[in-house]
Motif scaffolding. Structure first.
Motif, PDB file in Angstrom:
ATOM      1  N   ALA A  32       0.888  -1.176   0.000  1.00  9.86           N
ATOM      2  CA  ALA A  32       0.000   0.000   0.000  1.00  9.86           C
ATOM      3  C   ALA A  32       0.921   1.220   0.000  1.00  9.86           C
ATOM      4  O   ALA A  32       1.717   1.404   0.917  1.00  9.86           O
ATOM      5  CB  ALA A  32      -0.893  -0.006   1.225  1.00  9.86           C
ATOM      6  N   GLU A  64      -0.953  -0.651  -4.498  1.00  9.72           N
ATOM      7  CA  GLU A  64      -2.154   0.195  -4.569  1.00  9.72           C
ATOM      8  C   GLU A  64      -1.910   1.469  -3.774  1.00  9.72           C
ATOM      9  O   GLU A  64      -1.096   1.491  -2.855  1.00  9.72           O
ATOM     10  CB  GLU A  64      -3.356  -0.567  -4.009  1.00  9.72           C
ATOM     11  CG  GLU A  64      -3.575  -1.882  -4.749  1.00  9.72           C
ATOM     12  CD  GLU A  64      -4.861  -2.599  -4.355  1.00  9.72           C
ATOM     13  OE1 GLU A  64      -5.596  -2.075  -3.494  1.00  9.72           O
ATOM     14  OE2 GLU A  64      -5.110  -3.678  -4.924  1.00  9.72           O
ATOM     15  N   ARG A  65      -2.657   2.539  -4.145  1.00  8.10           N
ATOM     16  CA  ARG A  65      -2.381   3.862  -3.550  1.00  8.10           C
ATOM     17  C   ARG A  65      -3.395   4.251  -2.476  1.00  8.10           C
ATOM     18  O   ARG A  65      -4.532   3.820  -2.510  1.00  8.10           O
ATOM     19  CB  ARG A  65      -2.447   4.938  -4.647  1.00  8.10           C
ATOM     20  CG  ARG A  65      -1.412   4.823  -5.721  1.00  8.10           C
ATOM     21  CD  ARG A  65      -1.845   5.585  -6.954  1.00  8.10           C
ATOM     22  NE  ARG A  65      -3.010   4.966  -7.584  1.00  8.10           N
ATOM     23  CZ  ARG A  65      -3.903   5.594  -8.332  1.00  8.10           C
ATOM     24  NH1 ARG A  65      -3.763   6.877  -8.578  1.00  8.10           N
ATOM     25  NH2 ARG A  65      -4.927   4.946  -8.846  1.00  8.10           N
ATOM     26  N   PHE A  66      -2.923   5.116  -1.578  1.00 11.79           N
ATOM     27  CA  PHE A  66      -3.865   5.833  -0.715  1.00 11.79           C
ATOM     28  C   PHE A  66      -3.273   7.195  -0.365  1.00 11.79           C
ATOM     29  O   PHE A  66      -2.068   7.403  -0.443  1.00 11.79           O
ATOM     30  CB  PHE A  66      -4.275   5.019   0.522  1.00 11.79           C
ATOM     31  CG  PHE A  66      -3.197   4.763   1.541  1.00 11.79           C
ATOM     32  CD1 PHE A  66      -2.201   3.827   1.324  1.00 11.79           C
ATOM     33  CD2 PHE A  66      -3.179   5.452   2.744  1.00 11.79           C
ATOM     34  CE1 PHE A  66      -1.224   3.564   2.275  1.00 11.79           C
ATOM     35  CE2 PHE A  66      -2.220   5.204   3.709  1.00 11.79           C
ATOM     36  CZ  PHE A  66      -1.239   4.261   3.467  1.00 11.79           C
ATOM     37  N   THR A  86      -7.484   1.359   0.303  1.00 19.00           N
ATOM     38  CA  THR A  86      -6.696   1.756  -0.871  1.00 19.00           C
ATOM     39  C   THR A  86      -7.658   2.092  -2.016  1.00 19.00           C
ATOM     40  O   THR A  86      -8.818   1.697  -2.003  1.00 19.00           O
ATOM     41  CB  THR A  86      -5.760   0.617  -1.327  1.00 19.00           C
ATOM     42  OG1 THR A  86      -6.563  -0.555  -1.544  1.00 19.00           O
ATOM     43  CG2 THR A  86      -4.683   0.340  -0.296  1.00 19.00           C
ATOM     44  N   VAL A  93      -5.983  -0.676   4.388  1.00 13.46           N
ATOM     45  CA  VAL A  93      -4.532  -0.462   4.328  1.00 13.46           C
ATOM     46  C   VAL A  93      -3.814  -1.397   5.304  1.00 13.46           C
ATOM     47  O   VAL A  93      -2.740  -1.931   5.014  1.00 13.46           O
ATOM     48  CB  VAL A  93      -4.227   1.033   4.647  1.00 13.46           C
ATOM     49  CG1 VAL A  93      -2.754   1.252   4.913  1.00 13.46           C
ATOM     50  CG2 VAL A  93      -4.727   1.920   3.509  1.00 13.46           C
TER      51      VAL A  93
END
Ligand code: SF4
Length: 581
Positions: A32, A64-66, A86, A93
């Motif tokens: 993440a 994956e993004r946050f 995410t 997350v």
């Protein structure tokens, strides 16, 4: 905000994006990746986008993004105690194997803690265990001075993402548990495990040194990881396009890394050495692929024209129909053809950084251009049809006097005269916008031992400068006060003992004055204390690659008003400075 609403929000964001990656998690390593600021800011950050691409380029990794939710969402999330998700698969997350932070600015340190809290992960490494994700903190600021963030990180990734990811992947694949993982990471270049080191303090509170804890095998100092060459590497470039970001219509690309000028205050110049150009053909290939989604190319490099094929790159981009936005251009590299191409691509403004108004003070800081050259280049800039000029100046530099402030005024006045001369022919007057920042001595520079100037003196200088330039029409000065930079300097120059203040500032909504008072951190001690050249510095824990004697000798040369010239200019400049011979 409950999980359903969060999912809905994530889907709306993804619906506007091109280029994001989804992969089934399966038995892949799950990362993440956090940008500790909003989506709007983070999606225009090339370092963040690049790490995302590099992780997802590995078949056995899913990244994956946050981001930091906007204010209202953040309050709703905290109130609902819903787990932070995410974007790509809307997974909590806290369920990932690794949570990696890409930190670019000191002001975002508090946001690192906000995101950990929202994800239900304890902020301090000492309060976490193997059941929590591994918290990796990397990004530009951490290889300058990672210490204020050290107690929050399981591991600090010091250096360039391209050189770090293979080691992280190897350690994760081979480790048998969290203690073993940390030991393996510590043996990989560029990975600093703060809990393996004990800082020692002298009686007066100064840092006396670091030692490796008993029973641990770890290098001291930790060597930064950097690419030797970028010849075979894809340039960092925008891979996810969205309109919902600061530079939404831009294809951002790094053309060349580093700058050979060695300005004595510039951490970016020293820390990204050696100068390495990315392959021109790959830059152009990526630009071609990005063209359907972007009309403007943002060239992100501190010394753009150090790329040996810059003219081919610019003309290639123009042929594709891009307008071009360069970052600040180094004056000595501006040629008729480069300025002409920028104008042809639609650019009406150029940013340059004289830093100060006098040749003398420019020799002190090793900015290797003269006023005569600056005026000559300004004539070239305005003659080519550019209408506006942006200038960067600094105050609070070593040996600065009243005459140097007057010199800023005089130089700006002469630049304005040149602008007006060319404006007459066009019948349209542009403007000059000058930003003036107080010097914050930065780790990993020749000024790393300096105290920051007394704010009362800097404020007085700012006022004086404001009055000096008040009568210049079509010129706008934006002069920042030192007070604005005070807590930023604390985060830049501090050691681990500053961490509780970061945590308090996160808790109290960013009130640094209260945070420092509550935690008893003596900010003046870090900011206004002069250090001797043999003092141990918090950032000495990372070996950035410079020889120990280099910075002191650069500092002394500055006081003697001597340049250290980049190799390609040595002959040419010898005539200007007899002392260099
Ligand atoms: S020319 Fe600019 S980027 Fe290069 S070292 Fe000087 S200030 Fe830094």
């Amino acid at each position: 905000m409950n999980s359903w609403e969060q999912r809905e929000r994530a889907r709306q964001i993804l619906a506007k994006e091109v280029g994001y990656v989804t992969k089934p998690h399966g038995d892949r390593l799950r990362v993440a990746l956090a940008f500790p600021n909003t989506y709007w800011v983070g999606m225009s950050n090339l370092g963040f986008q690049t790490v995302y691409r590099l992780f997802n380029a590995e078949p056995d990794i899913v990244c994956e993004r946050f981001f930091l939710p906007p204010k209202q969402e953040l309050a709703a999330l905290s109130a609902a105690k819903a787990p932070l998700l995410t974007l790509e698969s809307q997974t909590p997350v806290g369920d990932f194997d690794i949570v990696a932070f890409s930190v670019s600015f000191e002001w975002d340190y508090v946001n690192v803690l906000t995101l950990l809290t929202l994800a239900g992960i304890p902020a301090y490494a000492s309060e976490r265990s193997g059941r929590h994700p591994l918290i990796v903190i990397g990004g530009a600021v951490t290889f300058v001075n990672p210490e204020p963030l050290a107690p929050f990180a399981d591991v600090i990734a010091a250096g360039e993402g391209e050189a770090l990811i293979p080691g992280l992947r190897r350690a994760m694949a081979e480790a048998t548990g969290r203690p073993d993982l940390l030991m393996r990471l510590a043996s990989e270049r560029g990975f600093y495990v703060p809990s393996f080191y004990e800082p020692e303090y002298a009686g007066d509170g100064t840092l006396a040194g670091y030692s490796v804890r008993a029973g641990i095998e770890a290098p001291l100092p930790v060597r930064k990881a950097a690419l030797k060459t970028t010849e075979a590497v894809d340039p960092p470039a925008t891979t996810i396009f969205t309109p919902d970001t600061e530079f939404g219509s831009r294809f951002l690309v790094e053309v060349v890394r580093g700058c050979a000028n060695l300005c004595r205050f510039c951490w970016a110049g020293y820390n990204y050495l050696p100068v390495r150009a990315f392959p021109a053909d790959r830059i152009l290939d990526l630009a071609r692929e990005a063209r359907p989604y972007a009309s403007r190319a943002g060239l992100v490099s501190i010394a753009l024209c150090d790329h040996p094929e810059i003219e081919r790159i610019l003309s290639g981009l123009i042929d594709m129909g891009y307008s071009i936005s360069p970052a600040s251009l180094r004056l000595d590299d501006l040629t008729e053809s480069i300025v002409g191409m920028l104008h042809q691509s639609g650019e009406r403004s150029i940013t340059i950084a004289p830093e100060t108004g006098s040749d003398r003070l420019r020799r002190v800081i090793n900015k290797t251009v003269t006023n005569a050259e600056i005026l000559e280049k300004a004539d070239l800039i305005f003659r080519s049809g550019m209408e506006n000029l942006k200038l960067y100046f600094m105050i609070g530099l070593p040996t600065e006097t009243e005459d140097d402030l007057q010199a800023i005024r005089d130089l700006t006045g002469e630049l304005r005269d040149i602008m007006l001369t060319h404006a007459k022919g066009r019948g349209r007057i542009g403007r000059i916008v000058a930003s003036v920042n107080p010097l914050i001595p930065k780790p990993g520079t020749a000024y790393q031992w300096l105290p920051m100037e007394d704010p009362a003196i800097t404020d007085r200088k700012g006022k004086r400068l404001r009055s000096l330039v008040a009568d210049l029409d079509n010129v706008y000065f934006n002069i920042k006060s030192e007070r604005h930079s005070y807590y930023q300097a604390l985060l830049s120059l501090g050691d681990r003992r500053v961490a509780p203040a970061i945590e308090a500032a996160e808790r109290n909504g960013g009130n640094w004055r209260a945070a420092v008072a509550e935690t008893g951190v003596d900010a003046d001690f870090y900011i206004f204390r002069a250090r001797t050249h043999d003092a141990v510095l918090p950032w000495d824990i990372i070996d950035g690659g410079m020889k120990a004697a280099f910075f002191p000798s650069e500092y002394d040369k500055g006081l003697r008003e001597e340049w250290t010239l980049p190799p390609k200019r040595q002959q040419e400049n010898a005539k200007l400075l007899p002392m260099i011979g």
